[in-house]
Each structure stands twice: as structure tokens, then as C-alpha cells.
Design an enzyme around this catalytic site. Structure first.
Site, PDB file in Angstrom:
ATOM      1  N   ASN A  10      60.821  18.993  42.688  1.00 32.12           N
ATOM      2  CA  ASN A  10      62.115  19.601  42.995  1.00 32.12           C
ATOM      3  C   ASN A  10      62.666  18.894  44.223  1.00 32.12           C
ATOM      4  OD1 ASN A  10      64.287  21.184  43.695  1.00 32.12           O
ATOM      5  ND2 ASN A  10      63.184  23.123  43.736  1.00 32.12           N
ATOM      6  N   ARG A  90      63.228  19.471  38.415  1.00 26.47           N
ATOM      7  CA  ARG A  90      64.296  20.461  38.480  1.00 26.47           C
ATOM      8  C   ARG A  90      65.577  19.736  38.865  1.00 26.47           C
ATOM      9  NH1 ARG A  90      66.345  24.000  43.375  1.00 26.47           N
ATOM     10  NH2 ARG A  90      67.789  25.356  42.285  1.00 26.47           N
ATOM     11  N   HIS A 179      70.116  29.142  39.045  1.00 24.47           N
ATOM     12  CA  HIS A 179      68.865  29.918  38.976  1.00 24.47           C
ATOM     13  C   HIS A 179      68.454  30.189  37.531  1.00 24.47           C
ATOM     14  CE1 HIS A 179      69.952  31.690  43.173  1.00 24.47           C
ATOM     15  NE2 HIS A 179      69.109  30.684  43.317  1.00 24.47           N
ATOM     16  N   HIS A 207      68.097  37.815  41.049  1.00 28.65           N
ATOM     17  CA  HIS A 207      67.330  36.843  41.838  1.00 28.65           C
ATOM     18  C   HIS A 207      67.865  36.871  43.266  1.00 28.65           C
ATOM     19  CE1 HIS A 207      65.086  32.931  42.344  1.00 28.65           C
ATOM     20  NE2 HIS A 207      65.896  32.915  43.395  1.00 28.65           N
ATOM     21  N   GLY A 209      67.186  35.733  47.091  1.00 28.83           N
ATOM     22  CA  GLY A 209      66.494  34.911  48.076  1.00 28.83           C
ATOM     23  C   GLY A 209      67.540  34.389  49.030  1.00 28.83           C
ATOM     24  N   ARG A 240      75.544  31.728  52.793  1.00 26.95           N
ATOM     25  CA  ARG A 240      76.713  31.534  51.942  1.00 26.95           C
ATOM     26  C   ARG A 240      77.508  32.826  51.806  1.00 26.95           C
ATOM     27  NH1 ARG A 240      73.657  28.622  47.009  1.00 26.95           N
ATOM     28  NH2 ARG A 240      71.834  28.648  48.351  1.00 26.95           N
ATOM     29  N   GLU A 385      59.318  29.527  38.491  1.00 29.21           N
ATOM     30  CA  GLU A 385      60.173  28.468  37.956  1.00 29.21           C
ATOM     31  C   GLU A 385      59.379  27.207  37.630  1.00 29.21           C
ATOM     32  OE1 GLU A 385      64.302  28.661  40.086  1.00 29.21           O
ATOM     33  OE2 GLU A 385      62.811  29.554  41.426  1.00 29.21           O
TER      34      GLU A 385
END
Length: 397
Positions: A10, A90, A179, A207, A209, A240, A385
């Protein structure tokens, strides 16, 4: 040794996460992280057999390449060279081009780079990781697993923006969602736990996080999701903003803010950090709340209120609801945040099981609330994941 080991990579703009996954058991045999790329303090660290090791990365040149070269020697030293059957990457944005996992060739790599306009922070880094891995493992098949692919089943009415349609035709502006591997995994696990066929199930997967999103999953398919054209949309997150009135952008720019200042604020100085002026980390927010910090309390209230609003609105895309499924770093571990979200959903009949909510933490799954009104539960399912990526690769060998 197993012959189902997959190296999962990733690549971020300044980091590279990796793991060797047993695609049968789901175990991470080795896991590691290269970080602070571009800085003198760049390092690579890994865990194997419960022990953690950390080293500095060579200061000059391409840190992604240096990290993967060190990863090659690590794999050799641990004796896994002949046991890895594929490399899975990913990739954040697949646009409309990639609706499922694909084997990487030059054409696929070129397309991933072309989609960088849609994910300028993520896709170029993903391409760097892919290029370095192809050079390091030229004889292994390599696959791209896209965050956006799971959401390609959204109906047109869910992904279409309420703007001039020519902007979609010309630039591909629409809701894509992210996600995807996490929402895919936990919806399948929730169906197993509840012993219902995934093809006849209804879930709202949550989800939470540092990045956060909600997804309506009907019969195993994504019907709507809160992130949009970019991962900035939807829920308030660590740094964000999530959804805001777009008129704010015009207002700030008329006040003299530059475009870079506006988007730096929205991406890096908003969310938990912006509202609290303390931290982007949910744990720090909860600690400050306990100490009576009012802005931390406000950040907690804004976050939990907005998550609850999204959950309630995602009853609309569904024809049935079996469970609300919490996952991600916050969703799996913060019983306090989950409880407040569910308290905001009391009109839907959810009653929190305090004991169950306390137990479902730190890797433990479980049912944490029930609604007799809806005939549904709220539950925690730890995401994986990396396992999704590993199994996607093995299925295509």
C-alpha cells in the site's frame, strides 16, 4: 510453508505499508511500514514473530524503491522467497475504468497514472510502488485492487452530481467512493456472523478512522457511499472537513485566500483538528473531553451527530436492514463514540448493550445494540483490507 502467501503493498505519497498475508488463514506473517519518505529521517520497520525492527532508509533517491529493495532482502533473510505467489497493490482510484481487480501490465500502469488527476495525492504514489515492485519481483504476477471498484455498482442516481452533466462527460466528475475493500470485507463478515446469505442481506457499514465513510450495502453490493469525487466528501474526519457548503470556497477566496490555502485547510486543518484546535486523533479528543475541554466536546458532538445523520439517511437506498456495522480504528475501538452515535439513532429504536459495547474492542467483534423497531442490530467487525487484497490476487492466479 503455505503456498498461498501474497505480498500486499500500500504505497502512500510519503509512506509504504506492506504485509505478507496467508490468504487461507488470513494471518499477517510479516507486516511493516516505510515512512517519512522525502525526509532525512525516512525509516522502514517491520514485525515478525512478535518482534519489531526499525532501520533508516538511504537518504538519496527514490525512497519507495529503496524501501522495496530492503523488503526484498528482508523476504530473503526470513526464508519466504519461494513461498510468495503474487504481489497485490492497493490503488486508491480506478475511476470508471476498473470495476474489479486486474493483473498489472504496462497498459494498466499507464491507466493508473492517467487517473492521477482524480487522486493526485494517491495514484502517483501507487504507481511508484508498482514500478518498484515490478523491478524487484519481475517473475511474480502483480495485481491492482482498487478502493473505488466496490462502489461501481451504485445506481446512476446515487453517483450523479447535481451539476452540468457535461462535467461528467468531459472530466468524469461524479461520486466514486473509497474504502471499498473495507466495506466489502465487513459486509461479508457481518453476514457470516449473523448466519444470513450475503445475497439477501442489508447493511450500513461504517468505516471510522482518520478517514471515514459510510456505505449502504444491499445484497452484497454498494448502493451508495459518503465519500465522493475525492475522499474529502461525506463525514467529518481527523483533518478533513467532509461535506460543506461549496459557497464557502468562493467566500474565502474573495477574502484573499489562495486556492492552495483553501484546500490545505479543508484537507489538513479541519475535522477533529480544526474544530478542537487540539488534535486530529479521536483518542486525544476523548482525553481532552474528560479534562473539560469544550472545543474537544464540540468536535466529539459534531462527529457523532454527522455519522448518525449519514447512517439514518442510508436507510433510503436499502430495501432491508440487518445491521449497522462499525469498523476502522475508531469504529472498532471507541465504545464511547459508538454509543453516542447510536444514542443519536434512538428514534430508530436502537438500544445500546453497554456490556457488549465494552467487550467489542481491540480486535473483538460483537453485537453492541439492537432495534426491535427495525429488527436489526448494531455490531462491530474488525476490518482486514490486506486479506481482501491477498484473496483477490489468489483468485486470479
Amino acid at each position: 510453508m503455505s503456498n498461498s502467501y501474497v505480498l500486499v503493498i500500500n504505497s502512500g505519497s510519503s509512506s509504504l505499508k506492506f504485509a505478507i498475508i496467508d490468504s487461507v488463514s488470513g494471518d499477517a506473517i510479516v507486516s511493516g511500514l516505510g515512512e517519512c519518505f522525502g525526509l532525512p529521517e525516512a525509516t522502514i520497520s517491520w514485525k515478525f514473530n512478535g518482534e519489531k525492527t526499525q532501520e533508516a532508509i538511504e537518504a538519496q533517491g527514490n525512497h519507495h524503491q529503496h524501501a522495496i529493495k530492503r523488503l526484498v532482502t528482508l523476504i530473503e533473510s526470513l526464508g519466504f522467497t519461494n513461498d510468495i505467489v503474487a504481489v497485490g497493490h492497493r490503488v486508491v482510484h480506478g475511476g470508471e475504468k476498473f470495476t474489479s481487480t486486474v493483473k498489472i501490465d504496462n497498459q494498466v500502469l499507464t491507466e493508473i497514472e492517467r487517473l492521477s488527476d482524480l487522486a493526485p495525492l494517491h495514484n502517483p504514489a501507487g504507481a511508484k510502488g508498482i514500478e518498484a515492485a515490478i523491478e524487484a519481483f519481475p517473475n511474480l504476477p502483480q495485481f491492482a485492487v482498487f478502493d473505488t471498484a466496490f462502489h461501481q455498482t451504485m445506481p446512476t442516481k446515487a453517483f450523479t452530481a447535481g451539476i452540468d452533466k457535461d462535467l461528467y462527460t468531459e472530466y468524469g466528475i461524479r461520486r466514486y467512493g473509497f474504502h471499498g475493500t473495507s466495506h466489502f470485507y465487513v459486509s461479508r463478515q457481518a453476514a457470516k456472523i449473523l448466519d444470513i446469505p450475503v445475497e439477501k442481506s442489508g447493511f450500513i457499514t461504517v468505516h471510522l478512522g482518520n478517514g471515514a465513510s459510510v456505505c449502504a450495502v444491499q445484497n452484497g453490493k454498494s448502493k451508495d457511499t459518503s465519500m465522493g469525487f475525492t475522499p474529502l466528501a461525506g463525514l467529518m474526519m481527523g483533518t478533513r472537513s467532509g461535506d460543506i457548503d461549496p459557497g464557502i470556497l468562493e467566500f474565502l477566496m474573495k477574502k484573499g485566500w489562495s486556492q492552495d490555502q483553501v484546500f490545505d485547510m479543508l484537507n489538513k486543518k479541519s475535522g477533529f483538528l480544526g474544530v478542537s484546535h487540539i488534535t486530529s486523533d479521536a483518542r486525544g479528543i476523548l482525553e481532552a473531553m474528560e479534562q473539560g475541554h469544550e472545543d474537544a466536546k464540540l468536535a466529539f458532538e459534531v462527529f457523532t451527530y454527522r455519522v448518525a445523520k449519514y447512517i439514518a439517511s442510508y436507510l433510503i437506498p436499502l430495501t432491508s436492514l440487518d445491521a449497522i456495522v462499525f469498523t476502522g480504528g475508531i469504529g472498532e475501538n471507541s465504545n464511547i463514540i459508538r454509543e453516542e452515535i447510536l444514542n443519536n439513532l434512538s428514534l430508530l429504536g436502537f438500544v445500546v448493550d453497554s456490556e457488549g459495547n465494552d467487550k467489542a474492542r481491540f480486535g473483538n467483534e460483537g453485537i453492541i445494540a439492537r432495534s426491535e423497531l427495525l429488527g436489526a442490530v448494531a455490531m462491530v467487525v474488525p476490518t482486514n483490507e490486506e486479506l481482501v487484497i491477498a484473496r483477490e490476487c489468489v483468485e486470479r492466479l
